[in-house]
Design a protein around this motif. Structure first.
Motif, PDB file in Angstrom:
ATOM      1  N   PRO A 104      37.362  33.125  46.849  1.00  0.00           N
ATOM      2  CA  PRO A 104      38.729  33.671  46.789  1.00  0.00           C
ATOM      3  C   PRO A 104      38.838  34.793  45.754  1.00  0.00           C
ATOM      4  O   PRO A 104      38.170  34.750  44.725  1.00  0.00           O
ATOM      5  N   ILE A 105      39.647  35.766  46.057  1.00  0.00           N
ATOM      6  CA  ILE A 105      39.847  36.860  45.110  1.00  0.00           C
ATOM      7  C   ILE A 105      40.865  36.438  44.044  1.00  0.00           C
ATOM      8  O   ILE A 105      41.730  35.612  44.283  1.00  0.00           O
ATOM      9  N   HIS A 106      40.706  37.020  42.854  1.00  0.00           N
ATOM     10  CA  HIS A 106      41.654  36.784  41.754  1.00  0.00           C
ATOM     11  C   HIS A 106      42.006  38.144  41.162  1.00  0.00           C
ATOM     12  O   HIS A 106      41.484  38.519  40.106  1.00  0.00           O
ATOM     13  N   PRO A 107      42.855  38.892  41.858  1.00  0.00           N
ATOM     14  CA  PRO A 107      43.149  40.253  41.393  1.00  0.00           C
ATOM     15  C   PRO A 107      43.779  40.274  40.003  1.00  0.00           C
ATOM     16  O   PRO A 107      44.619  39.446  39.678  1.00  0.00           O
ATOM     17  N   ASP A 108      43.328  41.217  39.210  1.00  0.00           N
ATOM     18  CA  ASP A 108      43.959  41.524  37.920  1.00  0.00           C
ATOM     19  C   ASP A 108      43.871  43.032  37.786  1.00  0.00           C
ATOM     20  O   ASP A 108      42.935  43.572  37.212  1.00  0.00           O
ATOM     21  N   GLY A 113      42.499  45.212  33.238  1.00  0.00           N
ATOM     22  CA  GLY A 113      42.223  44.025  34.048  1.00  0.00           C
ATOM     23  C   GLY A 113      40.861  44.156  34.699  1.00  0.00           C
ATOM     24  O   GLY A 113      40.314  45.260  34.812  1.00  0.00           O
ATOM     25  N   HIS A 114      40.291  43.023  35.148  1.00  0.00           N
ATOM     26  CA  HIS A 114      38.920  43.107  35.663  1.00  0.00           C
ATOM     27  C   HIS A 114      38.784  43.967  36.917  1.00  0.00           C
ATOM     28  O   HIS A 114      37.718  44.483  37.188  1.00  0.00           O
ATOM     29  N   CYS A 115      39.864  44.159  37.688  1.00  0.00           N
ATOM     30  CA  CYS A 115      39.776  45.035  38.866  1.00  0.00           C
ATOM     31  C   CYS A 115      39.500  46.494  38.465  1.00  0.00           C
ATOM     32  O   CYS A 115      38.943  47.257  39.250  1.00  0.00           O
ATOM     33  N   SER A 116      39.891  46.880  37.242  1.00  0.00           N
ATOM     34  CA  SER A 116      39.732  48.282  36.833  1.00  0.00           C
ATOM     35  C   SER A 116      38.266  48.661  36.641  1.00  0.00           C
ATOM     36  O   SER A 116      37.928  49.836  36.668  1.00  0.00           O
ATOM     37  N   TRP A 117      37.394  47.696  36.431  1.00  0.00           N
ATOM     38  CA  TRP A 117      35.968  48.034  36.299  1.00  0.00           C
ATOM     39  C   TRP A 117      35.110  47.378  37.369  1.00  0.00           C
ATOM     40  O   TRP A 117      33.887  47.427  37.318  1.00  0.00           O
ATOM     41  N   CYS A 118      35.754  46.789  38.404  1.00  0.00           N
ATOM     42  CA  CYS A 118      35.003  46.109  39.464  1.00  0.00           C
ATOM     43  C   CYS A 118      34.351  47.124  40.393  1.00  0.00           C
ATOM     44  O   CYS A 118      34.990  48.075  40.834  1.00  0.00           O
ATOM     45  N   GLY A 119      33.092  46.922  40.704  1.00  0.00           N
ATOM     46  CA  GLY A 119      32.371  47.812  41.595  1.00  0.00           C
ATOM     47  C   GLY A 119      32.654  47.575  43.071  1.00  0.00           C
ATOM     48  O   GLY A 119      32.153  48.295  43.931  1.00  0.00           O
ATOM     49  N   PHE A 120      33.466  46.562  43.375  1.00  0.00           N
ATOM     50  CA  PHE A 120      33.733  46.219  44.779  1.00  0.00           C
ATOM     51  C   PHE A 120      35.172  46.525  45.186  1.00  0.00           C
ATOM     52  O   PHE A 120      35.620  46.095  46.230  1.00  0.00           O
ATOM     53  N   SER A 121      35.893  47.251  44.347  1.00  0.00           N
ATOM     54  CA  SER A 121      37.322  47.430  44.606  1.00  0.00           C
ATOM     55  C   SER A 121      37.616  48.154  45.918  1.00  0.00           C
ATOM     56  O   SER A 121      38.637  47.901  46.547  1.00  0.00           O
ATOM     57  N   THR A 122      36.711  49.033  46.364  1.00  0.00           N
ATOM     58  CA  THR A 122      36.985  49.735  47.628  1.00  0.00           C
ATOM     59  C   THR A 122      36.823  48.810  48.831  1.00  0.00           C
ATOM     60  O   THR A 122      37.385  49.053  49.889  1.00  0.00           O
ATOM     61  N   LEU A 123      36.057  47.738  48.676  1.00  0.00           N
ATOM     62  CA  LEU A 123      35.853  46.796  49.777  1.00  0.00           C
ATOM     63  C   LEU A 123      36.764  45.573  49.668  1.00  0.00           C
ATOM     64  O   LEU A 123      36.878  44.794  50.609  1.00  0.00           O
ATOM     65  N   CYS A 124      37.387  45.412  48.537  1.00  0.00           N
ATOM     66  CA  CYS A 124      38.099  44.171  48.235  1.00  0.00           C
ATOM     67  C   CYS A 124      39.301  43.957  49.150  1.00  0.00           C
ATOM     68  O   CYS A 124      39.974  44.896  49.558  1.00  0.00           O
ATOM     69  N   ARG A 125      39.576  42.675  49.413  1.00  0.00           N
ATOM     70  CA  ARG A 125      40.720  42.297  50.245  1.00  0.00           C
ATOM     71  C   ARG A 125      42.020  42.245  49.446  1.00  0.00           C
ATOM     72  O   ARG A 125      43.038  41.817  49.964  1.00  0.00           O
ATOM     73  N   LYS A 126      41.999  42.682  48.197  1.00  0.00           N
ATOM     74  CA  LYS A 126      43.214  42.529  47.385  1.00  0.00           C
ATOM     75  C   LYS A 126      44.378  43.366  47.905  1.00  0.00           C
ATOM     76  O   LYS A 126      45.523  43.063  47.613  1.00  0.00           O
ATOM     77  N   SER A 127      44.071  44.427  48.690  1.00  0.00           N
ATOM     78  CA  SER A 127      45.149  45.247  49.240  1.00  0.00           C
ATOM     79  C   SER A 127      45.642  44.714  50.585  1.00  0.00           C
ATOM     80  O   SER A 127      46.572  45.270  51.168  1.00  0.00           O
TER      81      SER A 127
HETATM   82  S1  SF4 Z   1      38.819  44.414  42.977  1.00  0.00           S
HETATM   83 FE1  SF4 Z   1      38.768  42.502  44.168  1.00  0.00          FE
HETATM   84  S2  SF4 Z   1      36.705  41.680  43.932  1.00  0.00           S
HETATM   85 FE2  SF4 Z   1      37.056  43.191  42.310  1.00  0.00          FE
HETATM   86  S3  SF4 Z   1      37.800  42.014  40.555  1.00  0.00           S
HETATM   87 FE3  SF4 Z   1      39.585  42.731  41.697  1.00  0.00          FE
HETATM   88  S4  SF4 Z   1      40.098  41.051  43.088  1.00  0.00           S
HETATM   89 FE4  SF4 Z   1      38.007  40.689  42.379  1.00  0.00          FE
END
Ligand code: SF4
Length: 138
Positions: A104-108, A113-127
């Protein structure tokens, strides 16, 4: 990890860049809620690796770029003993989820927040609103 020359106690220190809003609750509460892992997890690993006769003497987060008064956040041995059961329950749930293929995703996505440096943000389901809504219930 710092192991004492007395051969009896060790500490765990985790260095962070800066203190963000996510640390507001304090390390004891974050560990209890399963939201902070490094200090508790390494306390557990180190205790087992060192073996009998060693005691956890406490741990801390050290925020290198923060002002002096905000630089340290600690977890005492007494606090760890109190929150350890809930931390281990939360850890078990996460390990079982991973083993079951559930991530499960945990957007921040706030400042730092951790999303600001996540390398998967373009693929993430958070949107994806339904995914985000489901994740918020977990
Ligand atoms: S962008 Fe998505 S995968 Fe990356 S930290 Fe945020 S919620 Fe998690």
């Amino acid at each position: 990890m710092d192991a004492g020359e007395d051969g009896a106690t060790f500490r765990v220190s985790d260095y962070k860049t800066r203190r963000s809003g996510r640390w507001r609750k304090g390390l004891e509460r974050l560990a209890s809620d399963g939201e902070a892992h490094q200090v508790p997890f390494y306390a557990e690993l180190a205790g087992r690796a060192l073996g009998d006769g060693w005691d956890f003497a406490g741990g801390e987060l050290l925020f290198l770029e923060s002002d002096d008064e905000d630089r340290l956040m600690d977890l005492s041995p007494e606090q760890w003993a109190k929150v350890r059961p809930s931390f281990m329950r939360s850890l078990t749930e996460k390990v079982e989820a991973i083993a079951g293929g559930r991530f499960p995703i945990h957007p921040d996505d706030g400042d730092h927040g951790h999303c600001s440096w996540c390398g998967f943000s373009t693929l993430c389901r958070k949107s994806h609103a339904p995914s985000r809504s489901r994740a918020a219930k977990i």
